[in-house]
Design a protein around this motif. Structure first.
Motif, PDB file in Angstrom:
ATOM      1  N   SER B  78     188.208  46.196  48.241  1.00 42.11           N
ATOM      2  CA  SER B  78     186.782  46.491  48.386  1.00 42.11           C
ATOM      3  C   SER B  78     186.505  47.039  49.773  1.00 42.11           C
ATOM      4  O   SER B  78     186.757  46.357  50.755  1.00 42.11           O
ATOM      5  CB  SER B  78     185.982  45.198  48.175  1.00 42.11           C
ATOM      6  OG  SER B  78     184.651  45.395  48.525  1.00 42.11           O
ATOM      7  N   PRO B  79     185.988  48.279  49.874  1.00 47.74           N
ATOM      8  CA  PRO B  79     185.612  48.788  51.191  1.00 47.74           C
ATOM      9  C   PRO B  79     184.466  47.960  51.753  1.00 47.74           C
ATOM     10  O   PRO B  79     183.670  47.431  50.997  1.00 47.74           O
ATOM     11  CB  PRO B  79     185.158  50.220  50.916  1.00 47.74           C
ATOM     12  CG  PRO B  79     184.819  50.255  49.485  1.00 47.74           C
ATOM     13  CD  PRO B  79     185.630  49.207  48.802  1.00 47.74           C
ATOM     14  N   SER B  81     181.780  48.676  53.955  1.00 49.44           N
ATOM     15  CA  SER B  81     180.423  49.191  53.833  1.00 49.44           C
ATOM     16  C   SER B  81     180.436  50.696  54.003  1.00 49.44           C
ATOM     17  O   SER B  81     181.449  51.299  54.348  1.00 49.44           O
ATOM     18  CB  SER B  81     179.499  48.552  54.863  1.00 49.44           C
ATOM     19  OG  SER B  81     179.863  49.005  56.139  1.00 49.44           O
ATOM     20  N   THR B 162     181.238  51.527  46.910  1.00 47.54           N
ATOM     21  CA  THR B 162     180.614  50.312  47.448  1.00 47.54           C
ATOM     22  C   THR B 162     179.373  49.902  46.693  1.00 47.54           C
ATOM     23  O   THR B 162     179.273  48.806  46.196  1.00 47.54           O
ATOM     24  CB  THR B 162     180.252  50.488  48.933  1.00 47.54           C
ATOM     25  OG1 THR B 162     179.330  51.572  49.030  1.00 47.54           O
ATOM     26  CG2 THR B 162     181.459  50.762  49.767  1.00 47.54           C
ATOM     27  N   GLU B 165     179.252  48.689  42.804  1.00 46.49           N
ATOM     28  CA  GLU B 165     179.537  47.285  42.518  1.00 46.49           C
ATOM     29  C   GLU B 165     178.303  46.429  42.761  1.00 46.49           C
ATOM     30  O   GLU B 165     177.971  45.556  41.987  1.00 46.49           O
ATOM     31  CB  GLU B 165     180.692  46.809  43.422  1.00 46.49           C
ATOM     32  CG  GLU B 165     181.090  45.366  43.224  1.00 46.49           C
ATOM     33  CD  GLU B 165     181.786  45.108  41.916  1.00 46.49           C
ATOM     34  OE1 GLU B 165     181.902  43.950  41.530  1.00 46.49           O
ATOM     35  OE2 GLU B 165     182.178  46.083  41.249  1.00 46.49           O
ATOM     36  N   GLU B 166     177.578  46.757  43.885  1.00 47.40           N
ATOM     37  CA  GLU B 166     176.413  45.959  44.238  1.00 47.40           C
ATOM     38  C   GLU B 166     175.317  46.104  43.203  1.00 47.40           C
ATOM     39  O   GLU B 166     174.560  45.177  42.960  1.00 47.40           O
ATOM     40  CB  GLU B 166     175.868  46.402  45.599  1.00 47.40           C
ATOM     41  CG  GLU B 166     176.783  46.027  46.746  1.00 47.40           C
ATOM     42  CD  GLU B 166     176.274  46.581  48.052  1.00 47.40           C
ATOM     43  OE1 GLU B 166     175.100  46.982  48.099  1.00 47.40           O
ATOM     44  OE2 GLU B 166     177.054  46.630  49.002  1.00 47.40           O
ATOM     45  N   ARG B 168     175.284  46.041  40.143  1.00 46.96           N
ATOM     46  CA  ARG B 168     175.346  45.082  39.052  1.00 46.96           C
ATOM     47  C   ARG B 168     174.543  43.839  39.364  1.00 46.96           C
ATOM     48  O   ARG B 168     174.115  43.105  38.482  1.00 46.96           O
ATOM     49  CB  ARG B 168     176.809  44.678  38.799  1.00 46.96           C
ATOM     50  CG  ARG B 168     177.625  45.775  38.165  1.00 46.96           C
ATOM     51  CD  ARG B 168     178.917  45.228  37.597  1.00 46.96           C
ATOM     52  NE  ARG B 168     179.764  44.613  38.570  1.00 46.96           N
ATOM     53  CZ  ARG B 168     180.167  43.348  38.490  1.00 46.96           C
ATOM     54  NH1 ARG B 168     179.766  42.588  37.519  1.00 46.96           N
ATOM     55  NH2 ARG B 168     180.972  42.845  39.413  1.00 46.96           N
ATOM     56  N   TYR B 169     174.390  43.548  40.655  1.00 45.31           N
ATOM     57  CA  TYR B 169     173.718  42.300  41.030  1.00 45.31           C
ATOM     58  C   TYR B 169     172.302  42.514  41.492  1.00 45.31           C
ATOM     59  O   TYR B 169     171.691  41.607  41.989  1.00 45.31           O
ATOM     60  CB  TYR B 169     174.537  41.606  42.129  1.00 45.31           C
ATOM     61  CG  TYR B 169     175.950  41.451  41.727  1.00 45.31           C
ATOM     62  CD1 TYR B 169     176.282  40.571  40.714  1.00 45.31           C
ATOM     63  CD2 TYR B 169     176.943  42.236  42.281  1.00 45.31           C
ATOM     64  CE1 TYR B 169     177.577  40.454  40.299  1.00 45.31           C
ATOM     65  CE2 TYR B 169     178.254  42.114  41.884  1.00 45.31           C
ATOM     66  CZ  TYR B 169     178.567  41.221  40.898  1.00 45.31           C
ATOM     67  OH  TYR B 169     179.847  41.108  40.487  1.00 45.31           O
TER      68      TYR B 169
END
Lengths: 186, 170
Positions: B78-79, B81, B162, B165-166, B168-169
């Motif tokens: 996971s990178p 930022s 990056t 993935e975020e 989704r939340y």
């Protein structure tokens, strides 16, 4: 390794240094997530996601500030997001309806009496809308001051006080309804 | 006038400034009803704090869970930022702009076929707008656009790696 040093090394590309931060804060994050979600499985999931998000957003963290409050804010947001994804949290549009129905009846027992059932209180807290649940957990579980809660949320202390007041009203109502149900069960 | 319940909450938590605190205390000294309400609020606070604390089984669970391994496994791919990628994109854009400008000026130095003498005349005496048209026609447009394309591609790649993935939340 000191926390500040771990953050500095992690920002420099040392991923292993982040493991130190996880080890240092995982118990506090897990405890918060457990109280926010009411489930061990969800708590572990949310805590893991919180650390992942913290890693990704490490550039936005101000090293002059303590690391834990920043991390706990991310964890609380992850819990709310997780519960929303799983349909266990009212969407923001439903919160006004909950608030309208928040006031307990005139004959409802005092909250002090109702709070003797710890398990019921915990379940009732997980039914609160996100801002109220967050306020209750930050104040009564994390032990934050109003000032710290205001800094974390960006809300005025007066709003925090209103959230807590309404949250207590809702808790009293939820718990008193449960009380009635239990006493009238066949 | 009685203070609102929220104000009593703020008083209890010590969040009022000294002047407000004195006002509330002055009222409480002469109002049994509010003093009783304050005592009830304090009792509620203590009861809720007690009810929400971890019990021994929960505390044992919290201490037993080790998140280091799963978290480290996730961040391994996971990178961290986007700022680094944005910086790279910005540097690429700058390099592209400078490269494009240099290329355009190099074209200026080359002998121009056909209407070269007319172009030379316009460039020395014509208005700036005409000069811009000529610059764009000589490849400056492409030179100006490709760094934007590179920056867009780099930022897009950063988003996919990056923010995707975020999302989704969210």
């Amino acid at each position: 390794m000191e926390e500040r040093e771990a953050v500095r090394r992690c920002r420099g590309g040392d991923r292993e240094a982040f493991g130190h931060l996880v080890r240092e804060h995982q118990a506090a994050v897990l405890a918060l997530c457990l109280r926010m979600t009411g489930s061990r499985e969800d708590a572990a999931d949310a805590a893991q996601q919180a650390f992942l998000q913290a890693y990704r957003r490490l550039e936005t963290y101000d090293p002059a500030q303590p690391f834990r409050p920043w991390l706990m804010k991310i964890a609380a947001n992850e819990c709310i997001a997780l519960l929303r994804r799983r349909g266990r949290q009212p969407e923001s549009g439903d919160e006004s309806a909950l608030e309208r129905a928040a006031a307990p009846g005139p004959d409802a027992p005092a909250l002090v009496e109702l709070a003797e059932d710890r398990e019921a209180v915990r379940r009732a807290v997980t039914a609160l809308p996100p801002p109220y649940r967050t306020a209750v957990i930050q104040y009564y579980f994390e032990g934050l001051s109003y000032q710290q809660m205001a800094e974390r949320s960006g809300l005025p202390t007066g709003t925090i006080a209103t959230h807590l007041h309404r949250a207590k009203q809702m808790l009293r109502r939820i718990l008193s309804e449960r009380e009635v149900t239990v006493h009238h069960a066949p | 006038m009685h203070p609102e319940t929220e104000r009593l909450h703020l008083y209890l938590s010590g969040a009022l400034d000294p002047a407000e605190r004195r006002d509330v205390e002055a009222h409480l000294a002469g109002c049994g009803e509010c003093a009783q309400a304050l005592a009830e609020l304090a009792a509620e606070d203590a009861a809720l704090a007690g009810a929400l604390g971890l019990d021994p089984a929960e505390a044992a669970w919290v201490e037993s869970v080790d998140l280091v391994e799963p978290v480290m496994a996730q961040i391994a791919c996971s990178p961290r930022s986007t700022p680094v990628l944005v910086l790279v994109a910005a540097l690429l854009s700058l390099a592209g702009y400078l490269g494009g400008s240099l290329w355009t000026h190099l074209l200026d130095l080359l002998p121009e076929p056909g209407i070269g003498s007319f172009i030379a005349l316009v460039r020395t005496a014509g208005p700036a707008a005409l000069r811009l048209v000529l610059w764009l026609g000589e490849g400056g447009l492409l030179a100006a656009l490709w760094p934007l394309f590179v920056a867009g591609a780099a930022i897009g790649l950063g988003y996919v790696l990056t923010k995707g993935e975020e999302k989704r939340y969210a």
